[in-house]
Design a protein around this motif. Structure first.
Motif, PDB file in Angstrom:
ATOM      1  N   LEU A  13       0.821  -1.209   0.000  1.00  0.00           N
ATOM      2  CA  LEU A  13       0.000   0.000   0.000  1.00  0.00           C
ATOM      3  C   LEU A  13       0.858   1.264   0.000  1.00  0.00           C
ATOM      4  O   LEU A  13       0.562   2.229  -0.714  1.00  0.00           O
ATOM      5  N   LYS A  14       1.921   1.270   0.793  1.00  0.00           N
ATOM      6  CA  LYS A  14       2.760   2.471   0.859  1.00  0.00           C
ATOM      7  C   LYS A  14       3.546   2.676  -0.429  1.00  0.00           C
ATOM      8  O   LYS A  14       3.819   3.825  -0.811  1.00  0.00           O
ATOM      9  N   SER A  15       3.890   1.604  -1.094  1.00  0.00           N
ATOM     10  CA  SER A  15       4.567   1.736  -2.391  1.00  0.00           C
ATOM     11  C   SER A  15       3.638   2.387  -3.405  1.00  0.00           C
ATOM     12  O   SER A  15       4.034   3.286  -4.159  1.00  0.00           O
ATOM     13  N   TYR A  16       2.377   1.939  -3.431  1.00  0.00           N
ATOM     14  CA  TYR A  16       1.424   2.523  -4.381  1.00  0.00           C
ATOM     15  C   TYR A  16       1.101   3.965  -4.009  1.00  0.00           C
ATOM     16  O   TYR A  16       0.966   4.829  -4.885  1.00  0.00           O
ATOM     17  N   LEU A  17       1.004   4.257  -2.706  1.00  0.00           N
ATOM     18  CA  LEU A  17       0.763   5.625  -2.262  1.00  0.00           C
ATOM     19  C   LEU A  17       1.883   6.546  -2.728  1.00  0.00           C
ATOM     20  O   LEU A  17       1.633   7.675  -3.172  1.00  0.00           O
ATOM     21  N   ALA A  18       3.129   6.071  -2.645  1.00  0.00           N
ATOM     22  CA  ALA A  18       4.264   6.878  -3.097  1.00  0.00           C
ATOM     23  C   ALA A  18       4.158   7.188  -4.578  1.00  0.00           C
ATOM     24  O   ALA A  18       4.434   8.321  -5.011  1.00  0.00           O
ATOM     25  N   ASN A  55      -0.598   6.669 -11.435  1.00  0.00           N
ATOM     26  CA  ASN A  55      -1.594   5.784 -10.843  1.00  0.00           C
ATOM     27  C   ASN A  55      -1.580   4.381 -11.426  1.00  0.00           C
ATOM     28  O   ASN A  55      -2.217   3.478 -10.896  1.00  0.00           O
ATOM     29  N   ASP A  56      -0.868   4.166 -12.521  1.00  0.00           N
ATOM     30  CA  ASP A  56      -0.859   2.844 -13.147  1.00  0.00           C
ATOM     31  C   ASP A  56       0.091   1.923 -12.405  1.00  0.00           C
ATOM     32  O   ASP A  56       1.107   2.342 -11.857  1.00  0.00           O
ATOM     33  N   PHE A  57      -0.242   0.647 -12.394  1.00  0.00           N
ATOM     34  CA  PHE A  57       0.565  -0.320 -11.669  1.00  0.00           C
ATOM     35  C   PHE A  57       1.949  -0.488 -12.286  1.00  0.00           C
ATOM     36  O   PHE A  57       2.913  -0.810 -11.594  1.00  0.00           O
ATOM     37  N   GLU A  58       2.058  -0.271 -13.598  1.00  0.00           N
ATOM     38  CA  GLU A  58       3.350  -0.430 -14.273  1.00  0.00           C
ATOM     39  C   GLU A  58       4.380   0.593 -13.786  1.00  0.00           C
ATOM     40  O   GLU A  58       5.582   0.383 -13.924  1.00  0.00           O
ATOM     41  N   ILE A  75       9.735   0.941   4.132  1.00  0.00           N
ATOM     42  CA  ILE A  75       9.253  -0.375   3.710  1.00  0.00           C
ATOM     43  C   ILE A  75      10.434  -1.333   3.577  1.00  0.00           C
ATOM     44  O   ILE A  75      11.574  -0.926   3.400  1.00  0.00           O
ATOM     45  N   GLY A  76      10.132  -2.615   3.691  1.00  0.00           N
ATOM     46  CA  GLY A  76      11.187  -3.621   3.635  1.00  0.00           C
ATOM     47  C   GLY A  76      11.456  -4.146   2.249  1.00  0.00           C
ATOM     48  O   GLY A  76      12.543  -4.677   1.978  1.00  0.00           O
ATOM     49  N   ASP A  77      10.473  -4.018   1.352  1.00  0.00           N
ATOM     50  CA  ASP A  77      10.652  -4.517  -0.014  1.00  0.00           C
ATOM     51  C   ASP A  77       9.682  -3.797  -0.937  1.00  0.00           C
ATOM     52  O   ASP A  77       8.643  -3.300  -0.505  1.00  0.00           O
ATOM     53  N   ILE A  78      10.025  -3.750  -2.207  1.00  0.00           N
ATOM     54  CA  ILE A  78       9.184  -3.102  -3.216  1.00  0.00           C
ATOM     55  C   ILE A  78       8.461  -4.182  -4.014  1.00  0.00           C
ATOM     56  O   ILE A  78       9.108  -5.095  -4.543  1.00  0.00           O
ATOM     57  N   PRO A  79       7.151  -4.129  -4.105  1.00  0.00           N
ATOM     58  CA  PRO A  79       6.433  -5.158  -4.853  1.00  0.00           C
ATOM     59  C   PRO A  79       6.664  -5.028  -6.351  1.00  0.00           C
ATOM     60  O   PRO A  79       6.916  -3.931  -6.862  1.00  0.00           O
ATOM     61  N   SER A  80       6.575  -6.141  -7.040  1.00  0.00           N
ATOM     62  CA  SER A  80       6.619  -6.105  -8.498  1.00  0.00           C
ATOM     63  C   SER A  80       5.271  -5.623  -9.019  1.00  0.00           C
ATOM     64  O   SER A  80       4.293  -5.523  -8.264  1.00  0.00           O
ATOM     65  N   GLU A  81       5.221  -5.343 -10.297  1.00  0.00           N
ATOM     66  CA  GLU A  81       3.950  -4.908 -10.899  1.00  0.00           C
ATOM     67  C   GLU A  81       2.863  -5.945 -10.693  1.00  0.00           C
ATOM     68  O   GLU A  81       1.724  -5.617 -10.327  1.00  0.00           O
ATOM     69  N   ALA A  82       3.199  -7.227 -10.904  1.00  0.00           N
ATOM     70  CA  ALA A  82       2.209  -8.293 -10.760  1.00  0.00           C
ATOM     71  C   ALA A  82       1.729  -8.416  -9.315  1.00  0.00           C
ATOM     72  O   ALA A  82       0.528  -8.568  -9.052  1.00  0.00           O
ATOM     73  N   THR A  83       2.662  -8.335  -8.367  1.00  0.00           N
ATOM     74  CA  THR A  83       2.287  -8.432  -6.957  1.00  0.00           C
ATOM     75  C   THR A  83       1.396  -7.269  -6.552  1.00  0.00           C
ATOM     76  O   THR A  83       0.398  -7.451  -5.836  1.00  0.00           O
TER      77      THR A  83
END
Length: 447
Positions: free
Chosen positions: A52-57, A64-67, A84-92
């Motif tokens: 959530l915090k990665s997307y908020l950033a 706003n796109d996941f890519e 945060i401890g890790d950055i999610p991939s686009e798919a995650t």
């Protein structure tokens, strides 16, 4: 003209140093990390809060796109700034938001309210002493897509018709409810307004003025305000100002009434304007309400180009209100309601969320919830960093657009300097945002 040599430096430089502000705002003024990780079980993988915090950033950078998660320049700085401890991939990122949208939404909406409650933003009252509470539907054009919930809006395009609620002339957002494009603006509005009024009470003790457009001309909304005032009888009252929907009213009858009771003015040849008030009885669930309605009737016999009209043109407007001030002041207060259109624009263009990224309705509702938190943080940063004497020189204003906040404080370049005990953000010698950035960071991190 000299030609430049292009080379890559060994220094770790980022173009979005402003994420340090966002990270401190989220960590110190919301409980999103603890609440999302404890309330929603996770067996393995990246923590929900990191997603959530990665997307908020990314939203705070206007993406706003996941890519966009693949465009991060410095993973070290990104993770350090957002804690945060890790950055999610686009798919995650996409899968996690799709699978847990319904559970994430109330948590991130609460985080947005918690931020405003904890930070206690300065709210400039209107001339009447009220803090405005503006609600209005704003269609989002998603034409050419097959997303869930996309349908014909009243603007004539295919998309959604969400309804935000803004607090104060500064435009902090309390609610941003996603709705199908075909949904009537009054449907579910009383429940939305009830939540917004209760949230506003937690942020300010000043009297509130609820302003609604003609699509929400319903006695149910007025009853809601009156009932709210009864429940919170020990608090400052909420007043209302709602545009009247004339529907099938006879303009000729109202012209005759205005001739007898109105105060007429003639701003130019061929144009007369009458302003007056009427007390109207309205019924709801067996109760009768006596409500004041301010009226304005315009009669034109000559158009603005000087052309004589065969028959007079009559324009009729009205506003339901609990205010006891004079009619011109009421009309002016409603005209100020149009400022909320600028707030809509900042969501749609500056945060770039008009075309929502998912095909699922619940995920797009979560995107709006996250954008509300991003918007409120950026709004507060702009109000406290770009209006004072240390802010970058710009024309005087009461409010800075979200786009300006991004340009001046989010997309500010900095060099990352790592030492054994700390991480430093080193700004360039000519950085004009340094003093404003430093002041806002101290207020968020140590205030």
């Amino acid at each position: 003209m000299k030609r430049f040599k292009i080379e890559q430096s060994d220094a770790d430089i980022v173009s979005h140093g402003g994420l340090a502000l966002i990270g401190q705002a989220v960590k110190r003024h919301t409980n999103i990390t603890r609440e999302v990780d404890t309330q929603i079980p996770l067996r393995h993988g990246i923590k929900h809060s990191d997603v959530l915090k990665s997307y908020l950033a990314m939203l705070c950078l206007g993406k706003n796109d996941f890519e966009a998660i693949n465009t991060i320049e410095s993973e070290f700085y990104f993770m350090s700034a957002m804690d945060i401890g890790d950055i999610p991939s686009e798919a995650t990122l996409r899968q996690r938001m799709d699978n847990h949208a319904a559970a994430f939404l109330p948590i991130i909406e609460k985080a947005s309210r918690d931020f405003l409650i904890n930070i206690q933003p300065t709210l400039e009252p209107l001339k009447t002493g009220h803090i405005p509470l503006d609600a209005d539907v704003t269609p989002m054009d998603n034409s050419g897509s097959h997303k869930e919930g996309v349908s014909r809006t009243y603007k004539g395009c295919d998309g959604y018709a969400p309804m935000p609620v803004y607090l104060g002339q500064e435009g902090y957002c309390l609610e941003f409810e996603l709705r199908e494009g075909k949904q009537h603006c009054q449907k579910d509005t009383p429940a939305l307004l009830d939540r917004a009024l209760r949230h506003a009470r937690q942020i300010t003790d000043q009297p509130l003025l609820l302003r609604l457009d003609g699509g929400n001309d319903s006695i149910e909304n007025i009853d809601l305000v009156l009932e709210h005032n009864q429940v919170f009888a020990d608090r400052t009252p909420v007043d209302f100002l709602i545009k009247w929907n004339p529907r099938k009213e006879s303009k000729d009858d109202w012209l005759a009434y205005a001739e007898q009771h109105g105060r007429w003015e003639t701003p130019r040849d061929g144009k007369r304007v009458a302003i007056f008030s009427v007390d109207h009885q309205r019924q709801w669930k067996g109760y009768e309400y006596r409500v004041r309605r301010v009226m304005r009737l315009v009669e034109r016999t000559i158009d603005k180009k000087g052309q004589l009209l065969l028959t007079p043109e009559i324009e009729l407007e009205g506003w339901w209100t609990s205010l006891s001030i004079d009619e011109p002041a009421v009309i002016q207060l409603y005209a100020d309601h149009g400022t909320s259109e600028q707030f809509h624009s900042e969501f749609k263009t500056d945060l770039d969320i008009e075309r929502l990224p998912s095909g699922k309705f619940a995920t797009n509702a979560l995107v709006l919830g996250a954008s509300m938190l991003a918007y409120n943080i950026l709004r507060w940063v702009g109000q406290n960093g770009l209006l004072g004497p240390d802010s970058p020189k710009r024309s005087k204003a009461k409010r800075r657009r979200i786009k300006t906040v991004m340009q001046e404080l989010m997309y500010v370049a900095a060099r990352i300097v790592k030492t054994s005990r700390s991480i430093k953000l080193s700004f360039g010698r000519g950085c004009r945002s340094l003093h404003a950035f430093s002041a806002v960071y101290k207020a968020l991190a140590y205030g």
